[in-house]
Design a protein around this motif. Structure first.
Motif, PDB file in Angstrom:
ATOM      1  N   SER A 178       0.805  -1.226   0.000  1.00 28.44           N
ATOM      2  CA  SER A 178       0.000   0.000   0.000  1.00 28.44           C
ATOM      3  C   SER A 178       0.838   1.277   0.000  1.00 28.44           C
ATOM      4  O   SER A 178       0.317   2.360  -0.261  1.00 28.44           O
ATOM      5  N   THR A 179       2.140   1.174   0.288  1.00 35.26           N
ATOM      6  CA  THR A 179       2.992   2.359   0.215  1.00 35.26           C
ATOM      7  C   THR A 179       4.119   2.169  -0.802  1.00 35.26           C
ATOM      8  O   THR A 179       5.060   2.959  -0.840  1.00 35.26           O
ATOM      9  N   GLY A 180       4.000   1.134  -1.624  1.00 33.81           N
ATOM     10  CA  GLY A 180       5.061   0.824  -2.584  1.00 33.81           C
ATOM     11  C   GLY A 180       5.036   1.763  -3.784  1.00 33.81           C
ATOM     12  O   GLY A 180       3.986   2.302  -4.147  1.00 33.81           O
ATOM     13  N   THR A 181       6.210   1.972  -4.367  1.00 29.22           N
ATOM     14  CA  THR A 181       6.282   2.771  -5.598  1.00 29.22           C
ATOM     15  C   THR A 181       7.137   2.010  -6.606  1.00 29.22           C
ATOM     16  O   THR A 181       8.225   1.545  -6.287  1.00 29.22           O
ATOM     17  N   LEU A 182       6.623   1.887  -7.800  1.00 30.19           N
ATOM     18  CA  LEU A 182       7.295   1.110  -8.850  1.00 30.19           C
ATOM     19  C   LEU A 182       7.357   1.937 -10.126  1.00 30.19           C
ATOM     20  O   LEU A 182       6.351   2.508 -10.550  1.00 30.19           O
ATOM     21  N   ALA A 183       8.552   1.990 -10.718  1.00 32.65           N
ATOM     22  CA  ALA A 183       8.699   2.630 -12.034  1.00 32.65           C
ATOM     23  C   ALA A 183       8.813   1.542 -13.090  1.00 32.65           C
ATOM     24  O   ALA A 183       9.525   0.557 -12.892  1.00 32.65           O
ATOM     25  N   LEU A 184       8.098   1.740 -14.196  1.00 28.49           N
ATOM     26  CA  LEU A 184       8.201   0.846 -15.346  1.00 28.49           C
ATOM     27  C   LEU A 184       8.871   1.641 -16.450  1.00 28.49           C
ATOM     28  O   LEU A 184       8.299   2.638 -16.923  1.00 28.49           O
ATOM     29  N   VAL A 185      10.090   1.255 -16.820  1.00 27.47           N
ATOM     30  CA  VAL A 185      10.777   2.018 -17.856  1.00 27.47           C
ATOM     31  C   VAL A 185      11.038   1.131 -19.066  1.00 27.47           C
ATOM     32  O   VAL A 185      11.146  -0.084 -18.948  1.00 27.47           O
ATOM     33  N   PRO A 187      -6.753   8.726  -4.499  1.00 25.30           N
ATOM     34  CA  PRO A 187      -6.312   7.372  -4.862  1.00 25.30           C
ATOM     35  C   PRO A 187      -5.584   6.673  -3.728  1.00 25.30           C
ATOM     36  O   PRO A 187      -4.925   7.310  -2.910  1.00 25.30           O
ATOM     37  N   ARG A 188      -5.718   5.372  -3.729  1.00 24.34           N
ATOM     38  CA  ARG A 188      -4.875   4.535  -2.854  1.00 24.34           C
ATOM     39  C   ARG A 188      -3.723   3.990  -3.683  1.00 24.34           C
ATOM     40  O   ARG A 188      -2.688   3.643  -3.156  1.00 24.34           O
ATOM     41  N   CYS A 189      -3.959   3.847  -4.980  1.00 27.01           N
ATOM     42  CA  CYS A 189      -2.889   3.441  -5.894  1.00 27.01           C
ATOM     43  C   CYS A 189      -3.035   4.267  -7.169  1.00 27.01           C
ATOM     44  O   CYS A 189      -4.072   4.202  -7.838  1.00 27.01           O
ATOM     45  N   LEU A 190      -2.020   5.069  -7.451  1.00 26.30           N
ATOM     46  CA  LEU A 190      -2.066   5.967  -8.615  1.00 26.30           C
ATOM     47  C   LEU A 190      -1.174   5.394  -9.718  1.00 26.30           C
ATOM     48  O   LEU A 190       0.011   5.142  -9.491  1.00 26.30           O
ATOM     49  N   LEU A 191      -1.769   5.191 -10.896  1.00 28.16           N
ATOM     50  CA  LEU A 191      -1.014   4.697 -12.045  1.00 28.16           C
ATOM     51  C   LEU A 191      -0.807   5.880 -12.986  1.00 28.16           C
ATOM     52  O   LEU A 191      -1.775   6.512 -13.405  1.00 28.16           O
ATOM     53  N   LEU A 192       0.445   6.159 -13.311  1.00 25.64           N
ATOM     54  CA  LEU A 192       0.754   7.343 -14.123  1.00 25.64           C
ATOM     55  C   LEU A 192       1.479   6.932 -15.388  1.00 25.64           C
ATOM     56  O   LEU A 192       2.539   6.296 -15.323  1.00 25.64           O
ATOM     57  N   LEU A 201       2.009   7.411  -0.819  1.00 29.37           N
ATOM     58  CA  LEU A 201       0.979   6.939  -1.747  1.00 29.37           C
ATOM     59  C   LEU A 201       1.571   5.846  -2.640  1.00 29.37           C
ATOM     60  O   LEU A 201       2.683   5.991  -3.158  1.00 29.37           O
ATOM     61  N   CYS A 202       0.825   4.776  -2.816  1.00 30.30           N
ATOM     62  CA  CYS A 202       1.235   3.700  -3.730  1.00 30.30           C
ATOM     63  C   CYS A 202       1.158   4.225  -5.168  1.00 30.30           C
ATOM     64  O   CYS A 202       0.135   4.775  -5.580  1.00 30.30           O
ATOM     65  N   LEU A 239      12.397   8.602  -7.495  1.00 30.87           N
ATOM     66  CA  LEU A 239      10.954   8.745  -7.286  1.00 30.87           C
ATOM     67  C   LEU A 239      10.309   7.448  -6.794  1.00 30.87           C
ATOM     68  O   LEU A 239       9.294   7.487  -6.112  1.00 30.87           O
ATOM     69  N   CYS A 240      10.903   6.321  -7.161  1.00 37.68           N
ATOM     70  CA  CYS A 240      10.278   5.033  -6.859  1.00 37.68           C
ATOM     71  C   CYS A 240      11.238   4.117  -6.115  1.00 37.68           C
ATOM     72  O   CYS A 240      12.442   4.175  -6.312  1.00 37.68           O
TER      73      CYS A 240
END
Ligand SMILES: Nc1ncnc2c1ncn2[C@@H]1O[C@H](COP(=O)(O)OP(=O)(O)OP(=O)(O)O)[C@@H](O)[C@H]1O
Ligand SMILES: [Mg+2]
Length: 241
Positions: free
Chosen positions: A34-41, A156-161, A188-189, A203-204
């Motif tokens: 719930s507090t994770g941050t992931l970058a997809l590059v 949001p609880r999980c924001l997809l950008l 924020l996730c 950032l992630c």
């Protein structure tokens, strides 16, 4: 991925994403707390947007399991997940209605609002200056801010950008970046898809290169501007982590 799957907010197992029966990505596993941050590059066309659209239920998976807050994503309409906190800011900022003004767009987003204290004009003063302007006439950076503000109004609880840097001048990008950093500080996730690894630096918590139909997780210490990353970026030989 190595986040605790016991408490995963968003979790995919054997997920295959694609269009009309043709896979683009997968099968892949992904779990984010719930507090994770992931970058997809990754470069053009590897499936970053396809994965984000699949994760939030816009695009049905070809196979596999996908849950958000322990409920199957396939079981409900996209707006139901958005109300539960799974929110996508898509690559063409489709959540913004171009014929409406900034204020009208924000009012629409706020119709589903669960948060009394969100003030878009405090977060993005520039939007306040443009409040009566039609969204279709905003600059790329202003449109991006509006799309983000509308997403944040949903709490949001999980924001997809998807590609927050797309088309932005460095100075505008710095504004958007500092907002995203602030969201991270608030734990924020987030899952952020980007072509430019430098944009997601710092950032992630985790960075995955999308390529060869799968995700290759990078060591957290990887220099995102370095040659090693460049080699990994254009390689299709990824390992999952
Ligand atoms: N609606 C669609 N129908 C069929 N194929 C699609 C559709 N949208 C995307 N694709 C294909 O899926 C693949 C992945 O596209 P996707 O948009 O996910 O890539 P991306 O990594 O987001 O690229 P970019 O960095 O250019 O945004 C591409 O080969 C693309 O042509
Ligand atoms: Mg894309």
């Amino acid at each position: 991925m190595t986040d605790s799957t016991d408490s995963a907010l968003i979790e995919a197992r054997g997920l295959v994403a694609g269009y009309r029966g043709r896979p683009v990505l997968g099968p892949l596993d992904l779990a984010l707390g719930s507090t994770g941050t992931l970058a997809l590059v990754g470069p053009n066309g590897v499936g970053k947007s396809t994965l984000l659209k699949t994760l939030c239920g816009v695009l049905p998976p070809l196979s596999g399991e996908l849950t958000f807050a322990a409920k199957p994503v396939a079981a409900s309409a996209v707006y139901v997940h958005a109300r539960r906190g799974l929110v996508l800011v898509g690559e063409h900022r489709a959540n913004v209605l171009r014929s409406l003004t900034v204020t009208e767009n924000l009012a629409l987003a706020s119709a589903h609002h669960r948060r009394g204290d969100f003030d878009a004009f405090t977060v993005f003063p520039r939007l306040g200056e443009r409040r009566r302007q039609q969204a279709g006439t905003l600059s790329g950076g202003e449109l991006q801010m509006l799309a983000l503000a509308m997403a944040l109004a949903l709490e949001p609880r999980c924001l997809l950008l998807d590609e927050p840097s797309a088309g932005l001048a460095p100075i505008v990008l710095a504004d958007v970046h500092s907002t995203l950093n602030e969201l991270r500080r608030r734990r924020l996730c987030m899952i952020v898809a980007e072509q430019r690894p430098d944009v997601v630096r710092g950032l992630c918590d985790r960075v995955a290169i999308v390529g060869g139909g799968t995700l290759g997780y990078l060591d957290p210490d990887t220099d995102l501007s370095g040659e090693a990353l460049g080699a990994a970026y254009f390689s299709t030989d990824h390992t999952t982590g």
